[in-house]
Scaffold this active site. Sequence first.
Site, short mmCIF file in Angstrom:
data_model
loop_
_atom_site.label_atom_id
_atom_site.label_comp_id
_atom_site.label_asym_id
_atom_site.label_seq_id
_atom_site.Cartn_x
_atom_site.Cartn_y
_atom_site.Cartn_z
N SER A 1 0.79 -1.23 0.00
CA SER A 1 0.00 0.00 0.00
C SER A 1 0.82 1.28 0.00
O SER A 1 0.38 2.28 -0.53
CB SER A 1 -0.94 -0.01 1.20
OG SER A 1 -0.22 -0.20 2.39
N HIS B 1 -4.92 -3.82 -2.86
CA HIS B 1 -4.59 -2.75 -3.82
C HIS B 1 -4.39 -3.27 -5.23
O HIS B 1 -4.36 -2.48 -6.17
CB HIS B 1 -3.31 -2.02 -3.37
CG HIS B 1 -3.51 -1.20 -2.15
ND1 HIS B 1 -4.10 0.06 -2.18
CD2 HIS B 1 -3.26 -1.46 -0.86
CE1 HIS B 1 -4.16 0.53 -0.95
NE2 HIS B 1 -3.66 -0.37 -0.13
N LYS C 1 -11.83 -0.27 -1.95
CA LYS C 1 -10.87 0.45 -2.80
C LYS C 1 -11.38 0.50 -4.24
O LYS C 1 -12.30 1.24 -4.51
CB LYS C 1 -9.48 -0.17 -2.63
CG LYS C 1 -8.96 0.19 -1.23
CD LYS C 1 -7.71 -0.49 -0.77
CE LYS C 1 -7.40 0.01 0.64
NZ LYS C 1 -6.68 -0.94 1.45
#
Length: 377
Positions: free
Chosen positions: A174, A202, A234
Amino acid sequence: MTNSCNWFDILSPSRQRKLLASARDGLWIAVDGKRLLNFASNDYLALSTHPKVCAAAKKAIDKSGLGSGASRLVSGDSPLLHELEHKLAAWKGFEACLVLGSGMLANLGLIQALADRHTHIFSDKLNHASLVDGARLSGAKVHRYPHLDLDNLESQLQKYPADKRIMVSDGVFSMDGDKADVSRLLKLAQAYDALLIVDDAHGTGTVGEQGKGLVVEAGVSGHECLLEVGTLGKAFGSYGAYVLGSSAMIEGLRQRMRTFIFSTALPESVIAGALAALDEMQITDVVKKLHNNISYFLAQAKALPLMPSNTAIQPLLLGSDEAALQAASHLREQGYFVPAIRPPTVPEGAARLRITLSAGHDERDIDGLIRALSNRV
Ligand SMILES: *Cc1c(COP(=O)(O)O)cnc(C)c1O
């Protein structure tokens, strides 16, 4: 009267983190009344504001209201959750999927369900806090290896034999934007009879075809020694998380994961939104748009001290806390929001700006950011 309550001292860390009350409006964010172009969000595909995603969420609210009212095992289960689980498993190439609260809850519950004090856990030093805390709460013995150093990991696997061993790693990291070597991790897991957990929070929605992530890209999804974790908060633009694995593993987790059993089910609106987001990743070129933006940024930003990354996370290493804070404040003056990331989130002396690119940016946005950076760092 003296105040004998000293808990404030205990809760007062040496460095205060500030919460910025900020109103978002698509790619823009209002901070202290100033409208800034947002390069600080993990909403990598700009799906949190996509009309179809929002329409699906609104429709779900109209139909079933806001909250789910109970945990899934009591009465909060919804057919939409099952649909999302089936679709995520098929998309990622796993037999089964369990959707639950946030990624933090997923990792805390997952590792607690799998590990106890007899378990040895092998963990990359830069793993996300949720994996670190999950391992800690499980009571397992934890061995950390230097970031991405799989030779060191292997020597630790040789050094610490145990019946139950678990290797855990972020997929895309991240704060650095670099990637774990998932295929070699799985080979090590097989060779040393360990279970591998990859948290690709991610990488999902951002890496590979349709954004299927690192595990699919490495060609190892569905392997019986492998669990994948991810978040819906996300690139999916929603909220919640999932665990992917074999049917037997997922059924076991459904029975054992305390953060799944003892927590209210996700609201239908966020599930419906996540389903619509998954459709967008599969049938439109939104992921390609992000990939084009990453290539464009890398081509234009060659002169900047970027850390090696070919993902949507592009950290610019500045070193001292002051340098990072000053650069962030300069960018804000120029109309761009990019956070300064400082220790303890990153190692001492490795303060940086963390630029995140989105499919919603266009080339002009990126040009503007690079111009604002170039006359500064
Ligand atoms: C963001 C993140 C999480 C936490 O997910 P939430 O849904 O935000 O709780 C877990 N793991 C990794 C690697 C992350 O980057």
